[in-house]
Design a protein around this motif. Structure first.
Motif, PDB file in Angstrom:
ATOM      1  N   MET A   1      36.219  -2.294  69.701  1.00 37.68           N
ATOM      2  CA  MET A   1      37.204  -1.621  69.286  1.00 37.68           C
ATOM      3  C   MET A   1      37.166  -1.735  67.536  1.00 37.68           C
ATOM      4  SD  MET A   1      40.290  -0.212  69.508  1.00 37.68           S
ATOM      5  CE  MET A   1      40.288  -0.604  71.252  1.00 37.68           C
ATOM      6  N   ASP A   3      38.165  -2.003  63.443  1.00 36.44           N
ATOM      7  CA  ASP A   3      39.264  -2.440  62.837  1.00 36.44           C
ATOM      8  C   ASP A   3      39.393  -1.713  61.612  1.00 36.44           C
ATOM      9  OD1 ASP A   3      41.458  -4.361  62.213  1.00 36.44           O
ATOM     10  OD2 ASP A   3      39.861  -5.431  60.866  1.00 36.44           O
ATOM     11  N   ILE A   5      40.262   1.363  59.198  1.00 39.27           N
ATOM     12  CA  ILE A   5      41.208   2.535  58.830  1.00 39.27           C
ATOM     13  C   ILE A   5      40.400   3.782  58.598  1.00 39.27           C
ATOM     14  CG2 ILE A   5      42.838   3.506  56.979  1.00 39.27           C
ATOM     15  CD1 ILE A   5      44.197   0.836  56.846  1.00 39.27           C
ATOM     16  N   LEU A   8      39.367   4.869  62.074  1.00 34.38           N
ATOM     17  CA  LEU A   8      40.120   5.562  62.999  1.00 34.38           C
ATOM     18  C   LEU A   8      40.787   7.019  62.521  1.00 34.38           C
ATOM     19  CD1 LEU A   8      42.473   2.426  63.715  1.00 34.38           C
ATOM     20  CD2 LEU A   8      41.664   4.130  65.435  1.00 34.38           C
ATOM     21  N   PHE A  15      39.821  14.898  66.365  1.00 33.17           N
ATOM     22  CA  PHE A  15      40.552  15.115  67.417  1.00 33.17           C
ATOM     23  C   PHE A  15      41.281  16.782  66.955  1.00 33.17           C
ATOM     24  CE2 PHE A  15      44.935  15.657  68.766  1.00 33.17           C
ATOM     25  CZ  PHE A  15      44.601  15.754  70.174  1.00 33.17           C
ATOM     26  N   LEU A  65      55.092   4.597  68.719  1.00 30.98           N
ATOM     27  CA  LEU A  65      54.253   4.183  67.650  1.00 30.98           C
ATOM     28  C   LEU A  65      53.200   4.538  67.272  1.00 30.98           C
ATOM     29  CD1 LEU A  65      54.738   2.096  65.373  1.00 30.98           C
ATOM     30  CD2 LEU A  65      53.944   0.248  66.959  1.00 30.98           C
ATOM     31  N   ALA A  66      52.256   4.760  68.253  1.00 32.61           N
ATOM     32  CA  ALA A  66      50.819   5.327  68.047  1.00 32.61           C
ATOM     33  C   ALA A  66      51.029   6.809  67.379  1.00 32.61           C
ATOM     34  CB  ALA A  66      50.068   5.552  69.292  1.00 32.61           C
TER      35      ALA A  66
ATOM     36  N   ILE B   5      42.452  -2.975  59.228  1.00 31.95           N
ATOM     37  CA  ILE B   5      43.664  -2.693  59.529  1.00 31.95           C
ATOM     38  C   ILE B   5      44.493  -4.242  59.719  1.00 31.95           C
ATOM     39  CG2 ILE B   5      45.017  -2.345  61.708  1.00 31.95           C
ATOM     40  CD1 ILE B   5      43.742   0.394  62.088  1.00 31.95           C
ATOM     41  N   CYS B  72      55.497   0.722  60.417  1.00 29.51           N
ATOM     42  CA  CYS B  72      54.786   0.755  61.752  1.00 29.51           C
ATOM     43  C   CYS B  72      53.902  -0.566  61.827  1.00 29.51           C
ATOM     44  CB  CYS B  72      54.015   1.912  61.564  1.00 29.51           C
ATOM     45  SG  CYS B  72      54.984   3.547  61.805  1.00 29.51           S
ATOM     46  N   ALA B  76      54.322  -3.100  65.088  1.00 28.91           N
ATOM     47  CA  ALA B  76      53.305  -3.762  65.673  1.00 28.91           C
ATOM     48  C   ALA B  76      53.417  -5.034  65.770  1.00 28.91           C
ATOM     49  CB  ALA B  76      51.978  -3.062  65.290  1.00 28.91           C
ATOM     50  N   LEU B  81      51.687  -5.779  69.308  1.00 31.33           N
ATOM     51  CA  LEU B  81      50.607  -4.718  69.614  1.00 31.33           C
ATOM     52  C   LEU B  81      49.484  -4.614  68.830  1.00 31.33           C
ATOM     53  CD1 LEU B  81      53.521  -1.758  69.979  1.00 31.33           C
ATOM     54  CD2 LEU B  81      52.090  -3.197  71.833  1.00 31.33           C
ATOM     55  N   ILE B  83      47.335  -2.376  66.820  1.00 32.93           N
ATOM     56  CA  ILE B  83      47.201  -0.998  65.958  1.00 32.93           C
ATOM     57  C   ILE B  83      46.182  -0.241  66.457  1.00 32.93           C
ATOM     58  CG2 ILE B  83      47.254   0.164  63.957  1.00 32.93           C
ATOM     59  CD1 ILE B  83      49.057  -2.056  62.833  1.00 32.93           C
ATOM     60  N   ALA B  84      44.885  -0.698  66.139  1.00 33.63           N
ATOM     61  CA  ALA B  84      43.737  -0.065  66.548  1.00 33.63           C
ATOM     62  C   ALA B  84      43.982   0.384  68.121  1.00 33.63           C
ATOM     63  CB  ALA B  84      42.636  -0.380  66.052  1.00 33.63           C
ATOM     64  N   GLU B  85      44.093  -0.244  68.807  1.00 29.71           N
ATOM     65  CA  GLU B  85      43.924  -0.119  70.248  1.00 29.71           C
ATOM     66  C   GLU B  85      45.196   0.753  70.690  1.00 29.71           C
ATOM     67  OE1 GLU B  85      43.692  -3.901  72.819  1.00 29.71           O
ATOM     68  OE2 GLU B  85      45.290  -2.973  73.931  1.00 29.71           O
ATOM     69  N   ILE B  86      46.301   0.847  70.201  1.00 32.38           N
ATOM     70  CA  ILE B  86      47.339   1.693  70.749  1.00 32.38           C
ATOM     71  C   ILE B  86      46.885   2.976  70.056  1.00 32.38           C
ATOM     72  CG2 ILE B  86      49.161   0.023  71.004  1.00 32.38           C
ATOM     73  CD1 ILE B  86      50.373   1.236  68.332  1.00 32.38           C
ATOM     74  N   MET B  87      46.426   3.299  68.795  1.00 27.08           N
ATOM     75  CA  MET B  87      46.037   4.687  68.246  1.00 27.08           C
ATOM     76  C   MET B  87      44.625   5.058  69.063  1.00 27.08           C
ATOM     77  SD  MET B  87      46.472   3.862  64.256  1.00 27.08           S
ATOM     78  CE  MET B  87      46.027   5.474  63.812  1.00 27.08           C
ATOM     79  N   THR B  88      43.741   4.034  69.537  1.00 20.73           N
ATOM     80  CA  THR B  88      42.692   4.669  70.128  1.00 20.73           C
ATOM     81  C   THR B  88      43.156   4.988  71.670  1.00 20.73           C
ATOM     82  OG1 THR B  88      41.351   3.188  69.052  1.00 20.73           O
ATOM     83  CG2 THR B  88      40.372   4.253  70.945  1.00 20.73           C
ATOM     84  N   GLU B  89      43.950   4.611  72.179  1.00 15.53           N
ATOM     85  CA  GLU B  89      44.504   4.861  73.402  1.00 15.53           C
ATOM     86  C   GLU B  89      45.146   6.149  73.402  1.00 15.53           C
ATOM     87  OE1 GLU B  89      46.675   1.675  75.222  1.00 15.53           O
ATOM     88  OE2 GLU B  89      45.033   0.536  75.698  1.00 15.53           O
ATOM     89  N   LYS B  90      46.094   6.535  72.511  1.00 14.70           N
ATOM     90  CA  LYS B  90      46.735   7.504  72.344  1.00 14.70           C
ATOM     91  C   LYS B  90      46.018   8.565  72.186  1.00 14.70           C
ATOM     92  CE  LYS B  90      50.902   9.333  72.701  1.00 14.70           C
ATOM     93  NZ  LYS B  90      50.731  10.641  72.480  1.00 14.70           N
ATOM     94  N   LEU B  91      44.904   8.619  71.435  1.00 18.73           N
ATOM     95  CA  LEU B  91      43.969   9.785  70.903  1.00 18.73           C
ATOM     96  C   LEU B  91      43.206  10.121  72.540  1.00 18.73           C
ATOM     97  CD1 LEU B  91      42.160   8.751  67.762  1.00 18.73           C
ATOM     98  CD2 LEU B  91      43.519  11.054  68.292  1.00 18.73           C
ATOM     99  N   ASN B  94      45.841  12.068  74.261  1.00 13.44           N
ATOM    100  CA  ASN B  94      46.107  13.299  73.798  1.00 13.44           C
ATOM    101  C   ASN B  94      44.984  14.440  74.049  1.00 13.44           C
ATOM    102  OD1 ASN B  94      48.538  12.624  72.636  1.00 13.44           O
ATOM    103  ND2 ASN B  94      47.873  12.309  70.729  1.00 13.44           N
TER     104      ASN B  94
END
Lengths: 113, 113, 113, 113
Positions: A1, A3, A5, A8, A15, A65-66, B5, B72, B76, B81, B83-91, B94
């Motif tokens: 994962m 870290d 910015i 990401l 995307f 939040l994401a 992050i 935000c 988190a 939470l 942050i990098a994980e929830i953003m990666t999962e949401k991408l 999507n």
């Protein structure tokens, strides 16, 4: 994962670009989207009254939040802003607006301190 | 300037803790704050009509976008939470909701694709 | 004091037209303004935690609620909607979505009832 | 069709009371609901770019605008505010903030006039 910015942000841009969506990403429409996703996050807490934890809904919190964060990163891309830089600058400005000796333990706005 | 992050999040937490503000940071009140800062960002574009760029107001965009991001990051923190994980999962989610072959060049919502 | 929706709406329109502001009142920009005023109303309750009454701030509530209402009336004007009619229709739709026997005493969304 | 604000407000209150929902109607949670409905109204215009009319979506505008209005009426009920009175007072205040000779044809905020 990661870290990072910038990594990401690059993933969010990829995307967007794979779908040819940059054409829709005016700052105005991105600002609208950030507001809409923030409302979806807030919706988790609608009618929760004094029940501030809402633990059973953590998945929804994660996703919404994401979404807010992803649109914020894409707004930064659209406006050529450096995310770490604007956050660091804002923290410095907030330190000046809310000096510890005045703001300690107070929820007042700086204009009322 | 950091690109991490977790470092930026730690700085936001330090700002909060120096002021003893964690006590106010319920998820519900943080969600409200994210919405309010998103509205301040959107206000930059109020009455801009079709003038989508609003270049003269970039400083305001910077500051308000940074405020949304800071809250935000603190949401988190309050919800534990990553942050990098929830953003990666949401991408990833999507990507499934908006497959390139259907979503290419379209501004439609996934429910209408 | 009038109790007539149409009279109040006509007053709001007169205020707008005296200032030659109709040119700015696109539905999109009015929707943004309604959201921004709703956020200003919500700001009264920021960081109020479980203190749901916020009695000392009733003047602010009055002003911001009036602002939301005024923009809603002007949105109705811009879109040629009859305010009493759309409210009456929506109440009827809500009665169907939330039948008393299912919704009594429950804060759940109709999709969860 | 009634044109009376008080009659429409009474209908909204009856809808609420038949479902025993007054217990949920804290001002804070009503303010959240007004914001959420305002966001649903705004969502109609998401990604509409410069296409400000969005004529094909007028039904959605009707419903979401009605929702914002209904919650505003119920907020007035919860706070014992007279809707016509607060709107009339706010129009008077706005006339002072935006004198015709300064505000004519200008979309600027009163602080910038």
């Amino acid at each position: 994962m990661t870290d990072s910015i910038k990594e990401l942000q690059a993933e969010a841009e990829a995307f967007r670009d794979e779908r040819n969506w940059k054409q829709f990403h005016t700052p105005k429409d991105l600002a609208i989207s950030i507001s809409l996703e923030a409302a979806e996050l807030l919706e988790v807490f609608q009618w929760s009254g004094t029940d501030m934890q809402v633990t059973e809904k953590q998945n929804k919190v994660k996703e919404e939040l994401a979404d807010v964060l992803l649109y914020c990163f894409l707004m930064a891309s659209a406006e050529n802003l450096d995310i770490a830089e604007i956050m660091t600058e804002k923290l410095a400005a907030n330190r000046r607006k809310y000096p510890v000796e005045k703001a300690y333990g107070s929820a007042k706005k700086y204009t009322e301190l």
